[in-house]
Enzyme design. Structure first.
Site, mmCIF file in Angstrom:
data_model
loop_
_atom_site.group_PDB
_atom_site.id
_atom_site.type_symbol
_atom_site.label_atom_id
_atom_site.label_comp_id
_atom_site.label_asym_id
_atom_site.label_seq_id
_atom_site.Cartn_x
_atom_site.Cartn_y
_atom_site.Cartn_z
ATOM 1 C CB SER A 14 1.208 -4.727 5.318
ATOM 2 O OG SER A 14 0.553 -3.596 5.865
ATOM 3 C CG HIS A 15 -1.240 -0.623 1.424
ATOM 4 N ND1 HIS A 15 -1.907 -1.812 1.215
ATOM 5 C CD2 HIS A 15 -1.446 0.127 0.321
ATOM 6 C CE1 HIS A 15 -2.505 -1.769 0.040
ATOM 7 N NE2 HIS A 15 -2.232 -0.612 -0.530
ATOM 8 C CB SER A 16 2.051 -0.244 7.240
ATOM 9 O OG SER A 16 2.955 -0.011 8.306
ATOM 10 N N GLY A 49 2.028 1.919 0.833
ATOM 11 C CA GLY A 49 1.750 1.409 -0.508
ATOM 12 C C GLY A 49 2.331 0.019 -0.641
ATOM 13 C CG ASP A 73 -2.421 -4.279 3.886
ATOM 14 O OD1 ASP A 73 -2.420 -4.323 2.631
ATOM 15 O OD2 ASP A 73 -1.780 -3.421 4.523
#
Length: 132
Positions: A14-16, A49, A73
């Site tokens: 995920s970017h998070s 990112g 994601d």
């Protein structure tokens, strides 16, 4: 060989970092230690990112001779996951699949399938059945 190394591994990208870790925690609570599991979230600075090297480490951490299913994601996560798989190199890269499935539901369903000893193709197919 332990049960964990015989089951397909699951990687959450995920970017998070918080999202990736949260989904991994959810999956772990659902299937316990029966499935190799790792996550990668955020860029090298810990911001939103993704990072191909971090994804590669996650794939290696969740590695199983049965293969690894990767859940992403957004588009950048998929691109960096593809790069990480290339960096993994043959022949292991042939045993890693990026799943076109909803991140949370797909990862949970795939992990449940993997915990029963299903093949990589079956794990991926189960997750991808959830796609609209």
């Amino acid at each position: 060989m332990t049960a964990t190394t015989m089951n397909v591994g699951i990687v959450i990208v995920s970017h998070s970092p918080l999202v990736a870790r949260g989904i991994a925690d959810m999956v772990r609570q659902m299937v316990g230690d029966s499935v190799p599991l790792a996550w990668s979230g955020g860029n090298v600075h810990g911001e939103l990112g993704t990072d191909a090297a971090g994804i590669l480490r996650a794939i290696e951490s969740a590695w199983s001779e049965a293969g690894v299913a990767v859940f992403v994601d957004l588009g950048g996560a998929e691109t960096n996951s593809e790069m990480a798989i290339e960096m993994l190199g043959a022949p292991r890269s042939a045993r890693v699949s990026i799943c076109n499935a909803p991140l949370v539901e797909g990862a949970v369903m795939a992990a449940a399938e993997a915990s029963g000893g299903a093949s990589l193709s079956k794990v991926v197919a189960t997750a991808e059945e959830l796609s609209p």
